[in-house]
Design an enzyme around this catalytic site. Structure first.
Site, short mmCIF file in Angstrom:
data_model
loop_
_atom_site.label_atom_id
_atom_site.label_comp_id
_atom_site.label_asym_id
_atom_site.label_seq_id
_atom_site.Cartn_x
_atom_site.Cartn_y
_atom_site.Cartn_z
N GLY A 18 0.80 -1.23 0.00
CA GLY A 18 0.00 0.00 0.00
C GLY A 18 0.83 1.28 0.00
CB THR A 40 -7.09 -7.22 0.18
OG1 THR A 40 -8.50 -7.18 -0.07
CG2 THR A 40 -6.70 -6.08 1.08
N GLY A 57 -16.46 -4.69 7.13
CA GLY A 57 -16.99 -5.90 6.54
C GLY A 57 -17.52 -6.73 7.71
CG ASN A 112 -12.67 -9.56 7.28
OD1 ASN A 112 -11.87 -10.28 7.86
ND2 ASN A 112 -12.58 -9.27 5.98
CG HIS A 115 18.20 25.08 22.40
ND1 HIS A 115 19.56 25.07 22.52
CD2 HIS A 115 17.95 25.11 21.07
CE1 HIS A 115 20.12 25.11 21.32
NE2 HIS A 115 19.17 25.13 20.43
P1 TTP Z 1 -4.99 -0.10 3.22
O1 TTP Z 1 -4.69 0.45 4.58
O2 TTP Z 1 -6.39 -0.19 2.79
O3 TTP Z 1 -4.19 0.74 2.12
P2 TTP Z 1 -2.85 1.54 2.26
O4 TTP Z 1 -1.88 0.82 3.13
O5 TTP Z 1 -2.34 1.85 0.90
O6 TTP Z 1 -3.24 2.91 2.98
P3 TTP Z 1 -4.10 4.17 2.45
O7 TTP Z 1 -5.53 3.72 2.38
O8 TTP Z 1 -3.87 5.18 3.51
O9 TTP Z 1 -3.55 4.63 1.13
O10 TTP Z 1 -4.35 -1.55 3.05
C1 TTP Z 1 -4.40 -2.55 4.04
C2 TTP Z 1 -3.19 -3.44 3.91
O11 TTP Z 1 -3.18 -4.15 2.66
C3 TTP Z 1 -1.91 -2.67 3.92
O12 TTP Z 1 -0.97 -3.45 4.64
C4 TTP Z 1 -1.51 -2.56 2.46
C5 TTP Z 1 -2.08 -3.82 1.87
N1 TTP Z 1 -2.53 -3.71 0.47
C6 TTP Z 1 -1.77 -4.28 -0.52
O13 TTP Z 1 -0.70 -4.86 -0.26
N2 TTP Z 1 -2.21 -4.20 -1.81
C7 TTP Z 1 -3.39 -3.59 -2.14
O14 TTP Z 1 -3.74 -3.56 -3.33
C8 TTP Z 1 -4.18 -3.01 -1.08
C9 TTP Z 1 -5.47 -2.32 -1.40
C10 TTP Z 1 -3.71 -3.10 0.20
#
Ligand code: TTP
Length: 396
Positions: A9, A85, A138, A163, A314
């Protein structure tokens, strides 16, 4: 069993702290968030990791390498675009075996919780958290021990089980990820793939999250996570401590650091390597100070994360704040952290004011910010990377 950790992310809500590092590399208790997760998984017996990287992946690879320093193996897989995800987990298909767990790189979880997940016998297991406001999550519907449905942000939630985004999966989840259509927000959501798995007749169980659930999304979540981690701190002194410095409670002081006379430190506090602390400063609980930091005369600091190479030299007060790397506080810089009306403090996140829910919150300061002497910073301000303030400036 392998653990897939999602770490691709961009951490946009965390800006400016993520301008120069991915969110998962932000420090809590002087260790990157991702390292806490790996260490907890190791304590649960996991030795093989697949880290899904994307935004600023080199920062993660440079730090963890192939895992040999920790006696684990780490494979990296690049998710070029953050398409959700489900898409991120799908990227790990070539690297995992029959069963594997999925952890979020930005969510603190204990080894006990991970161990409970590994030991379950069902085809798949979701981790859920009992929450007061399920409409924002969720929501997981259950019948006895089984999950029957996941509904995204329902108006009338059927249960209070959110979730928590941590899973045990069978390999067959990839078949469903491949068939999952894009959601209305244009992402491949793992919850849609899980629903397909449930509908296929697989037995999907759930594990209730009993620990604190700290999902680190916004800058002030770092303070919550830091406080939580420091609460478990065990004192260890490798620094030079002058005879008239006072240390109380659990205090960790790194090698090459000097604590000068008149410094008064109340733990839990962690201070990294090669820092110069005092004389005559007051460091209060739940403060994590990185490496090569200077905290000078008549500085009071409480409940803060201060990153490497920063200088608060300081006459300053800094409370409930996150301070980036390479910052310099002009003498007399003060940070307000409480409103007179006692209301919760709002912060600009992605161009919108968001209620942090906190009565006390100081400044969120990006890297390499320099303040002029006698700068006054109002509650909940965000100072962007590389900015300066002038002499006596009031930041609102
Ligand atoms: P999020 O917290 O939803 O996304 P982010 O980490 O980019 O943060 P922001 O919304 O502030 O831009 O993601 C949840 C977790 O999943 C986080 O560990 C990142 C990961 N993730 C990925 O690896 N790939 C993806 O496509 C998405 C959406 C999330």
């Amino acid at each position: 069993m392998k653990a897939v950790i999602l770490a691709a992310g961009q951490g946009t809500r965390m800006r400016p702290l993520t301008d120069r590092r991915p969110k998962v590399m932000l420090p809590i208790g002087n260790k990157p968030i991702l390292e806490h997760i790996i260490d907890e998984a190791m304590a649960a017996g996991i030795r093989e990791f697949v880290i899904v990287t994307g935004y600023m992946e080199d920062c993660i690879k440079d730090y963890f390498g192939d895992g040999s320093q920790k006696n684990v193996s780490i494979d990296y897989v690049l998710q070029e675009e953050q398409n959700g995800t489900g898409h991120a987990i799908g990227c790990a298909e070539e690297y995992v075996d029959d069963r594997f767990i999925v952890l979020n790189g930005d969510m603190l979880i204990s080894s006990v919780q991970i161990k409970n997940l590994i030991d379950r016998a069902e085809d798949a297991v979701l981790t859920v958290k009992e929450v007061e406001n399920p409409c924002n999550f969720g929501v997981v519907c259950t019948a006895g021990e089984k999950v029957t449905q996941i509904v995204e942000k329902p108006e009338n939630p059927p249960t209070n089980l959110a979730n928590a985004g941590i899973y045990l999966f069978p390999r067959s989840i990839f078949d469903y990820i491949h068939r999952t259509p894009e959601s209305p927000r244009g992402e491949i959501e793992i919850t849609d793939s899980i629903q397909m798995l449930i509908d296929s007749g697989a037995i999907v169980g759930y594990e209730v999250f009993r620990d604190a659930w700290i999902d680190i999304g916004r800058p002030w979540d770092l303070l919550t996570a830091n406080k939580h981690v420091l609460a478990g701190l065990t004192g260890n002194i490798e620094a030079e401590v002058e005879p008239n410095a006072t240390l109380k409670g659990e205090v960790v002081l790194g090698e090459g650091t000097i604590i000068r006379n008149g410094a008064y430190i109340i733990g839990p506090v962690i201070i990294g390597k090669n820092c110069d602390i005092g004389p005559n400063c007051f460091i209060r609980p739940s403060t994590a100070i990185g490496d090569n930091v200077r905290i000078g005369n008549a500085v009071e600091i409480k409940n803060c994360v201060v990153m490497n190479n920063t200088n608060i030299g300081h006459l300053s007060y800094v409370g409930d704040s996150v301070i980036g790397r390479d910052c310099n506080f002009g003498a007399g810089t003060k940070v307000a952290n409480l409103r007179h009306d006692g209301r919760t403090i709002r912060v600009m996140v992605k161009g919108e004011k968001v209620d942090s829910g906190r009565r006390k919150l100081g400044v969120i300061m990006g890297d390499n910010v320099h303040t002029g002497i006698n700068t006054c910073i109002n509650v909940g301000c965000v100072l962007k990377t590389d900015r300066c303030t002038g002499l006596g400036e009031v930041v609102k």
